[in-house]
Design an enzyme around this catalytic site. Structure first.
Site, PDB file in Angstrom:
ATOM      1  N   LYS A 141       0.834  -1.201   0.000  1.00 32.31           N
ATOM      2  CA  LYS A 141       0.000   0.000   0.000  1.00 32.31           C
ATOM      3  C   LYS A 141       0.867   1.249   0.000  1.00 32.31           C
ATOM      4  CE  LYS A 141      -1.749   2.089   3.551  1.00 32.31           C
ATOM      5  NZ  LYS A 141      -2.475   2.470   4.782  1.00 32.31           N
ATOM      6  N   ASP A 159      -6.395   0.884   0.852  1.00 26.72           N
ATOM      7  CA  ASP A 159      -6.494   1.156   2.291  1.00 26.72           C
ATOM      8  C   ASP A 159      -7.863   0.697   2.783  1.00 26.72           C
ATOM      9  OD1 ASP A 159      -8.277   3.063   1.401  1.00 26.72           O
ATOM     10  OD2 ASP A 159      -7.343   4.748   2.442  1.00 26.72           O
TER      11      ASP A 159
END
Length: 270
Positions: A141, A159
């Protein structure tokens, strides 16, 4: 005359499951609609270079982008380069980043990645995912955030907001972020990945909230299989809107010039 037997309406047949082709079309239309709603979508962390974005993204775990943006000015004023952060006193760094929470673990991560940047990459943030994920505290991420926003390399930022919304929209039922990333990557062309991430995250923060989505104020309600999970009354829904949609400051102290909302206040200013 004998009474006629009461007739019952035939049971409504359940809608057939959505085909993949239909889902992909709907998903791409949602992306186009979100592009009109959020033409100013952007990363909500303040940064001036790849190093600042990398550190800020690591610090954003388990806290808000706002709190990170309020904290990093002092951190980067004290340690503007990987070399300076790598040589810092850990206790001094802990005090500077304390407002972001988990400050001891985060200090270890950002100082560790600063050492790695200094010793293995000549003080520069690498522009390849396989290099970034080797840095302390950096997963896919974070790597995709840096690649997409500091290097222009397309990436999906999965996320909590992104994962929650794509499941709500029935693009996937996967929970694992890596699997979510793989599924969504197969729906959209690579050129859309970075901006799609911003749009979905913006929508999740402003309208499609986790506990009480503002369904009645949602511009993509006709495309959403989960419509009705939240407040459907338009007036009540409008009161749930956040950030610029609700007339409140955004998360960045230094937002892009086209951001229609107000900058966030510095730390301690309210």
């Amino acid at each position: 005359m004998p009474k006629k037997a009461a007739t019952t309406a035939p049971a409504k047949k359940p809608a057939p499951p959505e085909s993949r082709v239909s889902m992909v079309r709907r998903a791409r239309r949602i992306n186009r609609e979100l592009a009109e709603v959020y033409p100013y979508a952007h990363p909500e962390l303040d940064f001036r270079n790849p190093f600042e974005l990398l550190v800020a993204t690591v610090l954003s775990a388990q806290t808000t982008d706002l709190r990170v943006n309020q904290t990093t000015p002092a951190l980067f004023a004290a340690y503007p380069t990987p070399e300076e952060l790598a040589a810092a006193d850990p206790e001094a760094v802990e005090e500077l980043i304390r407002p972001t929470g988990f400050f001891r673990a985060k200090t270890k991560s950002i100082m560790g990645l600063a050492v790695a940047l200094r010793d293995e990459f000549g003080g520069e943030v690498p522009g390849r995912l396989e290099d970034l994920v080797k840095l302390p505290g950096v997963g896919r991420k974070t790597a995709n955030v840096v690649l997409g926003n500091a290097f222009g390399v397309p990436g999906l930022t999965v996320d909590t907001h992104f994962g929650r919304l794509v499941r709500r929209w029935k693009w996937t039922d996967e929970e694992d972020p890596v699997k979510v990333e793989a599924v969504v990557a197969g729906i959209f062309p690579k050129s859309e990945w970075t901006m799609l991430s911003h749009r979905v995250i913006f929508h999740g923060r402003r309208i499609c909230h986790a506990r009480k989505p503002a369904c009645g104020a949602c511009p993509i309600a006709p495309l959403c299989p989960a419509y009705g999970e939240g407040e459907t009354d338009p007036e009540k829904a409008r009161k749930l809107l956040k950030y610029e949609k609700g007339g409140f400051p955004g998360q960045r102290l230094s937002p892009p010039p086209d951001y229609p909302g107000r900058p966030a206040p510095p730390l301690g200013a309210g």
